[in-house]
Motif scaffolding. Structure first.
Motif, short mmCIF file in Angstrom:
data_model
loop_
_atom_site.label_atom_id
_atom_site.label_comp_id
_atom_site.label_asym_id
_atom_site.label_seq_id
_atom_site.Cartn_x
_atom_site.Cartn_y
_atom_site.Cartn_z
N GLN A 1 8.85 1.69 -3.32
CA GLN A 1 7.97 1.25 -2.19
C GLN A 1 7.02 1.89 -1.60
N GLY A 2 5.72 1.72 -1.14
CA GLY A 2 4.90 2.59 -0.43
C GLY A 2 4.42 2.15 0.85
N ARG A 3 4.68 2.80 1.75
CA ARG A 3 4.19 2.65 3.02
C ARG A 3 2.86 3.40 3.32
N LEU A 4 1.85 2.55 3.48
CA LEU A 4 0.52 3.25 3.64
C LEU A 4 -0.19 3.44 4.99
N VAL B 1 3.92 -2.68 -1.30
CA VAL B 1 3.61 -1.88 -0.25
C VAL B 1 3.33 -2.44 0.81
N SER B 2 3.19 -1.79 1.99
CA SER B 2 3.12 -2.09 3.25
C SER B 2 2.54 -1.16 4.25
N THR C 1 5.08 -7.13 3.13
CA THR C 1 4.89 -6.46 1.73
C THR C 1 3.97 -7.26 0.84
N PHE C 2 3.36 -6.38 -0.02
CA PHE C 2 2.34 -6.78 -0.92
C PHE C 2 2.30 -6.02 -2.26
N ALA C 3 1.93 -6.88 -3.32
CA ALA C 3 1.78 -6.44 -4.43
C ALA C 3 0.37 -5.35 -4.56
N GLN D 1 3.82 7.24 2.86
CA GLN D 1 5.45 7.47 2.49
C GLN D 1 5.71 6.66 1.08
N VAL D 2 6.63 7.27 0.41
CA VAL D 2 7.03 6.79 -1.13
C VAL D 2 8.53 6.58 -0.50
#
Length: 791
Positions: A545-548, A619-620, A603-605, A530-531
């Protein structure tokens, strides 16, 4: 608001309460001589009452459910059960409409929801920390006969999700007709809500019944908002522009829904009853997102060499506030055959299918990276959750020659769970030519679902269980259950439960249970990404932010591992007492250990070796994050008797609930934010007390609610911000008059004294006054009037 039903809303089948045993409502004729109400949740013994159950069960009548002004069943349960919490979450994407509800402070999807004893499907929304739970608002409260809430782990009896407990909604099956109309408004003059409902029950001779229910609810928006400071400055610098005041609204969404239910059964022949029941809803809503300021929002209003001479100030000279909309539909249908093959053997064969569908839209927005070619409204895509269940449940009363027969329940289940993400308009996820020069891609406010996010994923499971109850002597009852389940996504699991009850003297008993449990990760949690888009509370800049998915290559490079089931161990010990003069009380202590608890990583770059077309600032991914221990106590006291010329009824309930992080993997231990959220986001102390007094045709109700201290968290591009809030007490009151045997009028108010919590400081520069994460209504006092007709 323009309401669409989408063509077919309530084509429902179905109906009744299964009769004597497994996962079904017992025939009231089977009640013991004491006249106490039969309890069917957490037991497959056919004659258990609330007093003699092996685990604590709350029973809420239809009258109690209709004592709340809200048309949302979540709010009603939160007012009546101190161990049940629900948040408002305005301007929180889909959670503004499908709100997370928790039992005993655990995750929303760690409570199993049943309708007439059958599993109710999940919502298509992934909510707080990815929890995917059923939407209780999809079920019309007017069609519910009563609610039973099992406050104990029950995975060995019902399967996945029953870590915190079970909520069983038992549809009304009584002949007769009832109609109601209700109107309400907040003291502040907004949030007008109009409700209406019709329930009609028909007896099918002496062989069965069918009950239909329809309910309508239209709730207008509320606003507890100040003008943003940057909007005030922008208006002062641009006096010729008409800047809205406020530029964005913080409050409940504008929402409309229609819902219905059917509940029916008919005796075909002796020992065979055909039953069917179902629920459906359809509706839509809209809420505000953050205002985009023409000054300083460089990712939207910045100049771009890709579009020489163009600026979005031509389109939105006073800025813009994206309007996030949803259209939703739910339905569930269950049919089956049940009966008695002999005096000792009972059966229940059933099939069910449920679906949740959510479509998202965005208006008054743009895709900045597309420049002058951008549309201003977008279809963002569709989420669909679909579930199909086959169940075979049996009960055999095994004579053993000593004490009562052993109640042997056993059976099997096959489940198929499917999740689908459908794409939005191409412009909603497009990365236009302006992105290379710093303009934000995607529809601004909520990016649409792209082909990279879209897909369909399924999971199958098979289960078998045995559930035993036995009273070897008069004062002792023993129970044991075991369940084996195999999932296509991760393999098999086995859970069990042991229980005992000892009544040394009449009216006073001790009970003890120990159980293991689990919650299986869903296809949505296993596979989707999800974005999300936010506004930094300090810089007021838009960020993505991105949730992968845990299997996404970027997530794997950052340390993600395949999801495992959450596993639990629950110990509950309690005392229960009742008297002959109307006083009853229960005290239950509990401890719930959950291993591999589901959460969201730090969260990470995005690593430089991976492309970042969505321009994620961070992203997380979903992960088995923490091991937690939840300890608490539930105290419930009830008293009912004749007092003076009228009848008094008093109920008091208190819950203390504390969650601590016991451990976790090295990444999660370092994630202090998630640890603090687990431990402090909900009040540890909750209480409710209700006093009813009926005198002739007049009834008075007074209710007090207390919510203890809790911690708020606000997401930001640079991390999370916290604020601690103290306890708050709210009071409700109503007066009802039975004008005739058929007509009842009621008037009342919730939060009578118009009490507000302390103001939220971390988002004040966005115009928000009260925290959007509060576990109670922050809109102040609300009054209402209600008319009821019963035939």
């Amino acid at each position: 608001m323009n309401f669409r039903t989408g063509g077919a809303l309530i084509a429902l089948q179905l109906a009744c309460m299964p009769a004597a045993f497994a996962q079904a409502q017992t025939d009231p004729a089977a009640a013991p001589d004491s006249g106490e109400q039969i309890v069917v949740t957490g037991t497959r013994e056919r004659a258990r009452t609330q007093f003699d159950t092996l685990a604590p069960v709350d029973v809420l009548s239809n009258a109690m459910l209709e004592s709340s002004v809200s048309g949302d069943l979540n709010d009603t349960l939160a007012q009546l059960l101190p161990s049940f919490n629900v948040q408002r979450l305005p301007a929180a994407d889909g959670q503004a409409f499908v709100r997370p509800a928790t039992l005993r402070g655990l995750s929303a999807d760690q409570t199993l929801v049943l309708v007439n004893g059958k599993r109710f499907h999940r919502s298509a929304l992934l909510g707080t920390r990815g929890a995917q739970a059923p939407d209780l608002a999809a079920i019309p409260a007017h069609g519910i006969g009563r609610v039973e809430v099992l406050r104990d782990g029950a995975s060995a009896q019902y399967g996945s999700d029953a870590i915190a407990g079970v909520i069983n909604l038992l549809l009304d099956d009584k002949p007769g007709m009832a109609v109601f109309g209700q109107a309400s408004s907040y003291y502040a003059g907004d949030g007008n809500e109009y409700q209406g409902g019709l329930r009609g029950g028909i007896a099918l001779g002496d062989r069965g019944s069918i009950v239909f229910t329809g309910q309508y609810d239209h709730a207008e928006a509320t606003s507890r908002t100040r003008q943003r400071p940057d909007a005030i400055a922008f208006q002062a610098a641009n006096p010729t522009l008409a800047v809205p005041n406020p530029v964005q609204r913080w409050g409940q969404p504008d929402q409309e829904r229609i819902a219905g239910s059917v509940n029916a059964h008919v005796d075909l022949v002796e020992g065979a009853t055909l039953y069917a029941f179902g629920t459906a809803q359809s509706g839509e809503g809209v809420t505000d997102f953050n205002w985009r300021n023409p000054v300083g929002t460089a990712s939207v209003y910045g100049a771009s060499s890709a579009f020489p001479g163009f600026s979005f100030t031509k389109l939105y000279p006073a800025g813009f506030t994206p309007r996030f909309g949803t259209r939703f539909a739910d339905h569930q249908a269950v049919g089956g055959l049940r009966g008695d093959a002999s005096d000792r053997f009972h059966y229940d064969l059933s099939v069910s299918q449920g679906e949740s569908r959510i479509d998202y839209t965005l208006g008054e927005s743009l895709n900045a990276s597309m420049g002058p070619n951008s549309p201003t409204s977008f279809y963002l895509g569709r989420l669909t959750q679909r579930e199909f269940n086959l169940n075979a449940d049996f009960v055999y009363r095994l004579p053993v020659g000593l004490g009562d027969p052993v109640n042997v329940a056993f059976g099997g289940e096959r489940r198929v769970e499917t999740y689908r993400v459908g794409t939005g308009d191409p412009a909603s996820y497009a990365v236009g030519p302006g992105a290379a020069t710093g303009l934000a891609p995607n529809s601004n406010g909520f990016p649409g679902f792209s082909p990279a996010q879209a897909g369909q994923w399924s999971q199958r499971s098979y289960a078998g269980y045995v559930d035993l109850e036995w009273a070897p002597i008069e004062k002792v009852t023993l129970g044991a259950a075991g369940r084996y389940e195999d999932f296509s996504a991760f393999g098999d699991t086995f859970t069990y439960k042991l229980a005992g009850r000892f009544e040394p003297v009449h009216g006073l008993a001790a009970r003890l249970t120990y159980s293991t449990g689990f919650r299986a990760p869903t296809p949505a949690q296993l596979n989707t990404r999800q974005v999300t888009q936010g506004l930094d509370t300090r810089t007021l800049q838009v960020f993505n932010q991105g949730r992968l998915s845990p299997t996404d290559p970027i997530a794997v490079a950052l340390g993600a591992k395949p999801l495992k089931p959450e596993k639990s161990r629950t110990l509950t010990a309690g005392l229960v007492g009742q008297t002959d003069f109307g006083l009853g009380a229960t005290v239950d202590l509990y401890q719930i250990d959950v291993d591999d608890r589901f959460g969201q990583s730090a969260t990470f770059a995005v690593p430089a070796t991976f492309a970042n077309p969505d321009r994620f600032t961070s992203v997380s991914y979903f992960t088995n994050d923490f091991d937690t221990r939840t300890r608490g106590v539930d105290v419930v006291v009830s008293y009912a008797r004749q007092v003076g010329p009228g009848k008094a009824n008093l109920s008091l309930a208190y819950n203390y609930n504390e969650t601590k992080v016991r451990g976790g993997n090295s990444a999660s231990i370092a994630n202090a934010t998630q640890r603090r959220i687990f431990q402090e986001r909900l009040p540890q102390h909750n209480a409710t007390g209700t006093f009813n007094y009926d005198l002739g045709k007049v009834g008075v109700m007074v209710r007090g609610r207390y919510y203890g201290a809790w911690t708020d968290v606000t997401g930001n591009s640079t991390g999370e911000l916290f604020q601690r809030f103290g306890g708050i007490a709210l009071f409700d009151a109503s007066v009802s008059v039975h004008v005739t045997k058929m007509l009842t009028l009621r008037a009342g108010a919730e939060n009578v004294f118009d009490t507000y919590p302390a103001e939220a400081t971390n988002q004040a520069n966005r115009g928000l006054i009260y925290s959007r994460n509060a576990p109670y209504d922050t809109d102040g006092g609300q009054y209402y009037g209600r008319v009821e007709l019963r035939f």
